[in-house]
Design a protein around this motif. Structure first.
Motif, mmCIF file in Angstrom:
data_model
loop_
_atom_site.group_PDB
_atom_site.id
_atom_site.type_symbol
_atom_site.label_atom_id
_atom_site.label_comp_id
_atom_site.label_asym_id
_atom_site.label_seq_id
_atom_site.Cartn_x
_atom_site.Cartn_y
_atom_site.Cartn_z
ATOM 1 N N UNK A 220 -18.201 3.985 -3.222
ATOM 2 C CA UNK A 220 -17.857 3.616 -4.750
ATOM 3 C C UNK A 220 -16.999 4.959 -5.266
ATOM 4 N N UNK A 221 -17.042 5.838 -4.483
ATOM 5 C CA UNK A 221 -15.933 6.894 -4.736
ATOM 6 C C UNK A 221 -14.321 6.289 -4.726
ATOM 7 N N UNK A 222 -13.467 7.065 -5.326
ATOM 8 C CA UNK A 222 -12.140 6.606 -5.292
ATOM 9 C C UNK A 222 -11.657 7.240 -3.895
ATOM 10 N N UNK A 223 -10.648 6.575 -3.281
ATOM 11 C CA UNK A 223 -10.228 7.167 -2.077
ATOM 12 C C UNK A 223 -9.361 8.497 -2.558
ATOM 13 N N UNK A 224 -9.623 9.336 -1.562
ATOM 14 C CA UNK A 224 -9.036 10.631 -1.749
ATOM 15 C C UNK A 224 -8.426 11.288 -0.629
ATOM 16 N N UNK A 225 -7.439 11.090 0.140
ATOM 17 C CA UNK A 225 -6.875 11.514 1.271
ATOM 18 C C UNK A 225 -7.088 13.121 1.800
ATOM 19 N N UNK B 249 -0.627 6.550 -2.160
ATOM 20 C CA UNK B 249 -0.871 5.954 -3.210
ATOM 21 C C UNK B 249 -1.110 4.411 -2.933
ATOM 22 N N UNK B 250 -0.151 3.882 -2.087
ATOM 23 C CA UNK B 250 -0.419 2.518 -1.568
ATOM 24 C C UNK B 250 -1.778 2.195 -0.884
ATOM 25 N N UNK B 251 -1.904 3.115 0.320
ATOM 26 C CA UNK B 251 -2.951 2.914 0.982
ATOM 27 C C UNK B 251 -4.406 3.131 0.234
ATOM 28 N N UNK B 252 -4.256 4.220 -0.540
ATOM 29 C CA UNK B 252 -5.548 4.593 -1.630
ATOM 30 C C UNK B 252 -5.913 3.124 -2.415
ATOM 31 N N UNK B 253 -4.667 2.682 -3.157
ATOM 32 C CA UNK B 253 -4.804 1.855 -4.043
ATOM 33 C C UNK B 253 -5.084 0.242 -3.268
ATOM 34 N N UNK B 254 -5.255 0.121 -1.928
ATOM 35 C CA UNK B 254 -5.497 -0.886 -1.384
ATOM 36 C C UNK B 254 -6.518 -0.760 -0.248
ATOM 37 N N UNK B 255 -7.558 0.430 -0.416
ATOM 38 C CA UNK B 255 -8.431 0.821 0.472
ATOM 39 C C UNK B 255 -9.444 -0.438 0.652
ATOM 40 N N UNK C 183 -9.224 6.575 4.052
ATOM 41 C CA UNK C 183 -7.773 6.334 4.115
ATOM 42 C C UNK C 183 -7.072 7.096 5.099
ATOM 43 N N UNK C 184 -7.724 8.437 5.505
ATOM 44 C CA UNK C 184 -7.028 9.232 6.412
ATOM 45 C C UNK C 184 -6.741 8.591 7.633
ATOM 46 N N UNK C 185 -7.453 7.921 8.130
ATOM 47 C CA UNK C 185 -7.489 7.121 9.350
ATOM 48 C C UNK C 185 -6.474 6.126 9.381
ATOM 49 N N UNK C 186 -6.516 5.468 8.036
ATOM 50 C CA UNK C 186 -5.660 4.378 7.832
ATOM 51 C C UNK C 186 -4.215 4.904 7.999
ATOM 52 N N UNK C 187 -4.139 5.851 7.352
ATOM 53 C CA UNK C 187 -2.793 6.494 7.166
ATOM 54 C C UNK C 187 -2.118 7.211 8.605
ATOM 55 N N UNK C 188 -3.135 7.413 9.154
ATOM 56 C CA UNK C 188 -2.578 8.008 10.643
ATOM 57 C C UNK C 188 -2.300 6.908 11.582
ATOM 58 N N UNK C 189 -2.883 5.760 11.381
ATOM 59 C CA UNK C 189 -2.468 4.545 12.354
ATOM 60 C C UNK C 189 -1.074 4.013 11.654
ATOM 61 N N UNK C 190 -0.637 4.349 10.450
ATOM 62 C CA UNK C 190 0.403 3.849 10.033
ATOM 63 C C UNK C 190 1.799 4.705 10.163
ATOM 64 N N UNK C 191 1.323 6.005 10.316
ATOM 65 C CA UNK C 191 2.389 7.038 10.385
ATOM 66 C C UNK C 191 2.399 7.578 11.753
ATOM 67 N N UNK C 192 1.594 7.036 12.702
ATOM 68 C CA UNK C 192 1.472 7.555 14.325
ATOM 69 C C UNK C 192 3.027 7.271 14.887
#
Lengths: 133, 133
Positions: free
Chosen positions: B13-18, A111-117, B25-34
Motif C-alpha cells: 500500500x506504500x507508494x513506490x520509492x526506488x 517516474x514511469x516505472x513507479x507510476x506503473x508499478x 521498482x528497483x528490480x524492475x528498473x534494473x531489468x530495463x537498464x541492464x
C-alpha cells in the motif's frame, strides 16, 4: 602520458553507436544506469551532497560500492567531486551539466516505472501463473 | 496459486520509492537498464523483431543472455512475446505500451551520451592524467 580510454580497436572518428559491441558509449551508459549509479545521479538532482548524506539517501549501498560508483561517474564527467576547505575537510558531490541532463532522463524513467508499478506486478503475477501451470 | 512477486517485507500500500532498499521498482528498473535490457528495448522501437534478428541488432549478446533478458522484460510487462503460426513456428517480440514509454526515455539517454561522447572521453583522459601524475 595518459592512458587512452578508447579501446584501440575502435575508430574514434566513427559516430558513437551503442548497438556496436566496441562502442565506448556502452560502458558510459552502464555506469549511469547501474544499480547505484542511477540512484546516485538522481539523488544529486536535489542538490549537492556529502558522501555520508548521499549514502543515507541511496538506501542499501555499501561505502565501497558508492565510492566506486562515484569515481566512475566523476571519470565520465557526470559528477563533480569538490574538497572543501574545512576542519575536518569536507567532500561534496554535485552533478555536472551532462550529469544533470542524464539524471533528468533517468528520473523520467523512474517516474514511469513507479507510476506503473501495479501494472508491473499484475504482469509478473500473470506470467508466473502461466509458468507454474 | 501464484507466487507473490512482492517481497513479504514490503507494504504494497506504500507508494513506490526506488530509493528505499525494499522497493520492488528497483528490480524492475534494473531489468530495463541492464546492459542488454536497455539495448533490447531500444532495438524494438524500430519494429517487432524475431529473436535472431534482435540478437544481430544487439551486437555481442549471447543467446542465453538475450533469452534471460527478454524473459525478465516480458515478465515485467515491457515486452510481448508472440508465437506466430507458421512452419517452422516463429516467435516475435514487440514493445508493450509501458515498454515503449520506457524505451523512449532510454533512447533519450542514449542520444545524450552518444552526443556528448567526446566530452566524456576528455573527462576520462583528464581524470586518468590526474590519477597517474
Amino acid at each position: 602520458m595518459t592512458e587512452n580510454p578508447i579501446p584501440s580497436d575502435v575508430d574514434p572518428t566513427l559516430e558513437a553507436d551503442v548497438f556496436s559491441r566496441n562502442c565506448s558509449s556502452r560502458a558510459v551508459l552502464q555506469n549511469a544506469t547501474s544499480r547505484w549509479g542511477l540512484l546516485a545521479l538522481v539523488a544529486l538532482r536535489d542538490g549537492d551532497l556529502r558522501f555520508s548524506a548521499l549514502r543515507r539517501r541511496v538506501d542499501g549501498v555499501s561505502e565501497r560500492m558508492l565510492s566506486q560508483t562515484l569515481q566512475a561517474l566523476e571519470r565520465d564527467g557526470f559528477v563533480n567531486r569538490e574538497v572543501l576547505q574545512a576542519i575536518p575537510p569536507r567532500v561534496e558531490y554535485s552533478l555536472t551539466e551532462l550529469g544533470s541532463a542524464a539524471a533528468e532522463r533517468l528520473s523520467d524513467l523512474i517516474d514511469l516505472v513507479e507510476g506503473h508499478i501495479s501494472e508491473v506486478h499484475e504482469s509478473q503475477e500473470a506470467h508466473d501463473a502461466r509458468r507454474n501451470g
